[in-house]
Design an enzyme around this catalytic site. Structure first.
Site, mmCIF file in Angstrom:
data_model
loop_
_atom_site.group_PDB
_atom_site.id
_atom_site.type_symbol
_atom_site.label_atom_id
_atom_site.label_comp_id
_atom_site.label_asym_id
_atom_site.label_seq_id
_atom_site.Cartn_x
_atom_site.Cartn_y
_atom_site.Cartn_z
ATOM 1 N N GLY A 51 53.443 43.305 44.758
ATOM 2 C CA GLY A 51 52.378 42.889 45.182
ATOM 3 C C GLY A 51 52.368 41.446 45.360
ATOM 4 O O GLY A 51 52.041 40.931 46.468
ATOM 5 N N HIS A 52 52.809 40.583 44.257
ATOM 6 C CA HIS A 52 52.995 39.510 44.294
ATOM 7 C C HIS A 52 53.846 38.676 45.377
ATOM 8 O O HIS A 52 53.564 38.046 45.990
ATOM 9 C CB HIS A 52 53.426 38.901 42.948
ATOM 10 N N GLN B 120 40.206 33.083 30.970
ATOM 11 C CA GLN B 120 39.593 34.266 31.606
ATOM 12 C C GLN B 120 39.525 35.711 30.720
ATOM 13 O O GLN B 120 39.488 36.623 31.102
ATOM 14 C CB GLN B 120 40.216 34.560 32.930
ATOM 15 N N GLY C 272 45.164 38.721 46.479
ATOM 16 C CA GLY C 272 45.276 40.019 46.858
ATOM 17 C C GLY C 272 43.944 40.813 46.820
ATOM 18 O O GLY C 272 43.079 40.550 45.801
ATOM 19 N N LYS D 65 43.571 43.587 45.878
ATOM 20 C CA LYS D 65 43.438 44.690 44.519
ATOM 21 C C LYS D 65 42.352 44.083 43.585
ATOM 22 O O LYS D 65 41.759 44.946 42.942
ATOM 23 C CB LYS D 65 44.829 44.584 43.853
ATOM 24 N N ASP D 66 42.350 42.812 43.440
ATOM 25 C CA ASP D 66 41.254 42.340 42.770
ATOM 26 C C ASP D 66 40.046 41.745 43.379
ATOM 27 O O ASP D 66 39.752 40.657 43.913
ATOM 28 C CB ASP D 66 41.765 41.136 41.811
ATOM 29 N N CYS E 167 50.234 48.658 42.770
ATOM 30 C CA CYS E 167 51.110 47.864 41.733
ATOM 31 C C CYS E 167 50.164 46.618 40.921
ATOM 32 O O CYS E 167 49.144 46.185 41.224
ATOM 33 C CB CYS E 167 51.859 46.808 42.539
ATOM 34 N N SER E 168 50.672 46.533 39.388
ATOM 35 C CA SER E 168 50.000 45.801 38.728
ATOM 36 C C SER E 168 50.693 45.538 37.660
ATOM 37 O O SER E 168 51.443 46.234 37.143
ATOM 38 C CB SER E 168 48.606 46.470 38.152
ATOM 39 N N SER E 169 50.574 44.313 37.162
ATOM 40 C CA SER E 169 51.321 43.761 35.923
ATOM 41 C C SER E 169 51.261 44.829 34.689
ATOM 42 O O SER E 169 52.075 45.074 33.892
ATOM 43 C CB SER E 169 51.279 42.351 35.544
HETATM 44 N N1 LIG Z 1 48.980 45.588 44.252
HETATM 45 C C1 LIG Z 1 48.659 44.263 44.495
HETATM 46 N N2 LIG Z 1 48.546 44.195 45.874
HETATM 47 C C2 LIG Z 1 48.452 42.935 46.401
HETATM 48 N N3 LIG Z 1 48.019 41.943 45.488
HETATM 49 C C3 LIG Z 1 48.149 41.979 44.336
HETATM 50 C C4 LIG Z 1 48.690 43.309 43.811
HETATM 51 N N4 LIG Z 1 48.646 43.017 42.253
HETATM 52 C C5 LIG Z 1 48.257 41.724 41.976
HETATM 53 N N5 LIG Z 1 47.927 41.113 43.205
HETATM 54 C C6 LIG Z 1 47.469 39.870 43.388
HETATM 55 O O1 LIG Z 1 48.240 38.766 42.958
HETATM 56 C C7 LIG Z 1 47.544 37.781 42.296
HETATM 57 C C8 LIG Z 1 47.803 37.388 40.856
HETATM 58 O O2 LIG Z 1 47.599 38.522 40.123
HETATM 59 P P1 LIG Z 1 47.991 38.707 38.495
HETATM 60 O O3 LIG Z 1 48.932 37.805 38.180
HETATM 61 O O4 LIG Z 1 46.784 39.042 37.970
HETATM 62 O O5 LIG Z 1 48.875 40.151 38.962
HETATM 63 P P2 LIG Z 1 48.237 41.582 38.329
HETATM 64 O O6 LIG Z 1 49.335 42.706 38.663
HETATM 65 O O7 LIG Z 1 46.886 41.959 39.142
HETATM 66 O O8 LIG Z 1 47.875 41.558 36.869
HETATM 67 P P3 LIG Z 1 46.993 42.415 35.988
HETATM 68 O O9 LIG Z 1 47.758 43.527 35.623
HETATM 69 O O10 LIG Z 1 46.681 41.416 34.911
HETATM 70 O O11 LIG Z 1 45.871 42.634 36.883
HETATM 71 C C9 LIG Z 1 46.069 38.014 42.540
HETATM 72 O O12 LIG Z 1 45.708 37.537 43.743
HETATM 73 C C10 LIG Z 1 45.936 39.657 42.608
HETATM 74 O O13 LIG Z 1 45.109 40.028 43.383
HETATM 75 C C1 LIG Z 2 43.954 34.155 40.012
HETATM 76 C C2 LIG Z 2 44.293 34.095 38.541
HETATM 77 C C3 LIG Z 2 45.786 33.623 38.932
HETATM 78 C C4 LIG Z 2 43.864 33.219 37.860
HETATM 79 O O1 LIG Z 2 44.185 33.072 36.666
HETATM 80 C C5 LIG Z 2 44.196 35.543 38.236
HETATM 81 O O2 LIG Z 2 42.987 35.851 37.871
HETATM 82 C C6 LIG Z 2 45.059 36.808 38.893
HETATM 83 O O3 LIG Z 2 46.193 36.633 38.711
HETATM 84 O O4 LIG Z 2 44.434 37.713 39.501
HETATM 85 N N1 BAL Z 3 44.437 40.205 37.985
HETATM 86 C C1 BAL Z 3 43.262 39.662 37.449
HETATM 87 C C2 BAL Z 3 43.505 38.807 36.312
HETATM 88 C C3 BAL Z 3 43.031 39.579 35.111
HETATM 89 O O1 BAL Z 3 43.199 40.805 35.046
HETATM 90 O O2 BAL Z 3 42.763 38.656 33.923
#
Ligand SMILES: Nc1ncnc2c1ncn2[C@@H]1O[C@H](COP(=O)(O)OP(=O)(O)OP(=O)(O)O)[C@@H](O)[C@H]1O
Ligand SMILES: CC(C)(CO)[C@@H](O)C(=O)[O-]
Ligand code: BAL
Length: 275
Positions: free
Chosen positions: A36-37, A61, A147, A149-150, A184-186
């Site tokens: 995703g990133h 946050q 993204g 996703k958020d 996808c998500s961390s």
């Molecule tokens: N599956 C995805 N598709 C598109 N964008 C994504 C996706 N996952 C994360 N992003 C975007 O990547 C950027 C950084 O997000 P972040 O580092 O919090 O990753 P995350 O996988 O969303 O982590 P978390 O598990 O904390 O939600 C944000 O703009 C988020 O919306």
């Molecule tokens: C935009 C961001 C990097 C701000 O810490 C976080 O909320 C995330 O990863 O989505």
């Molecule tokens: N992807 C959004 C960041 C957070 O969960 O804190």
């Protein structure tokens, strides 16, 4: 690829990389990078001549009881992925660089920050808005990629940029999904094998509800059915709501966004889809 940890070095590198009319696109992240990133990085590449990625796990946050210490971190892996993705600058400040002693300014957002994630995680969007405003200022980004996703976060950032007249263009990117539909998500890496197998039921259930609503079913009844189905399968849903896409007020008809958050074991899954 330059790896920068202090503000002066970032400012110098930004000035050199963006000499002439070269624009900079920023991808803000909290690291533990996945597909995703990397899709966001590719979109940044297409939008500007210089690509910067920030990696900063923002304590502001996370609420006190939240998973800051459990948040996945993989600096070495992240840098290798960014190098192959063609990133130019990596901005990795530590906490005292981002919030030096005495730091006292916070960005407070009402409107789209209210309800949903804002209700479950009070102070979350204050931390997101504050750090993103600082990241835009530190990098002087022309474009910033976020993204979908958020979804709520994206609407909050759009609001902040409009309200504070920030000279940055926000570029949204569609949600990237695994083959089985899970966004996808961390945090997915914290799911156990049985939870990971169950997790795609969230997007599948959302899709079923949206199809029914499109076919004329009453949204409230459909969402209640979806929530019961998830609960029955072992999820603990925080919310499932159909809202206006930009304001997140209750859906009025026309384009809408289905927002969902559900806990599965110790992990909170977040997803959203367009109606
Ligand atoms: N599956 C995805 N598709 C598109 N964008 C994504 C996706 N996952 C994360 N992003 C975007 O990547 C950027 C950084 O997000 P972040 O580092 O919090 O990753 P995350 O996988 O969303 O982590 P978390 O598990 O904390 O939600 C944000 O703009 C988020 O919306
Ligand atoms: C935009 C961001 C990097 C701000 O810490 C976080 O909320 C995330 O990863 O989505
Ligand atoms: N992807 C959004 C960041 C957070 O969960 O804190």
């Amino acid at each position: 690829m330059l790896i920068l940890r202090d503000l002066q070095a970032l400012r110098r590198a930004r000035a050199e990389a963006c000499a002439g009319a070269r624009r900079l696109a920023l991808v803000p992240t909290m690291g533990a990078l996945h597909q995703g990133h990397l899709a966001l990085v590719a979109a940044a590449r297409a939008a500007a001549e210089t690509v910067a990625v920030s990696i900063f796990v923002n304590p502001l946050q996370f609420n006190p009881a939240e998973d800051l210490s459990r948040y996945p971190r993989d600096e070495e892996g992240d840098l290798a992925k960014l190098e192959s993705a063609g990133c130019d600058l990596v901005w990795m400040p530590d906490v005292p660089t981002m919030y030096p002693p005495g730091s006292a300014t916070r960005i407070e957002v009402a409107g789209p920050a209210q309800g949903y994630e804002g209700a479950v995680r009070p102070e979350h969007f204050r931390g997101v808005a504050t750090v993103c405003t600082k990241l835009f200022s530190q990098t002087q980004a022309d474009v910033a990629v976020f993204g979908e996703k958020d979804w709520q976060q994206l609407q909050v950032i759009n609001r902040v940029v409009a309200d504070l007249d920030l000279p940055v263009r926000i570029l949204p990117h569609p949600t990237v999904r695994e083959g089985d539909g899970l966004a996808c998500s961390s945090r997915n890496q914290l799911l156990g094998p049985a939870e990971r197998a169950l997790a795609p039921l969230l997007p599948r259930t959302m899709q079923v509800a949206l199809d029914a609503i499109r076919a004329g079913a009453a949204p409230a009844a459909e969402l209640a059915r979806a929530e019961a189905r998830l609960r029955g399968a072992g999820f603990a849903p925080d919310y499932l709501a159909l809202v206006e896409p930009a304001t997140l007020t209750p859906w009025q008809g026309g384009p809408g966004r289905l927002l969902a958050a559900a806990r599965l074991g110790a992990v909170r899954l977040l997803d959203n889809m367009a109606l």
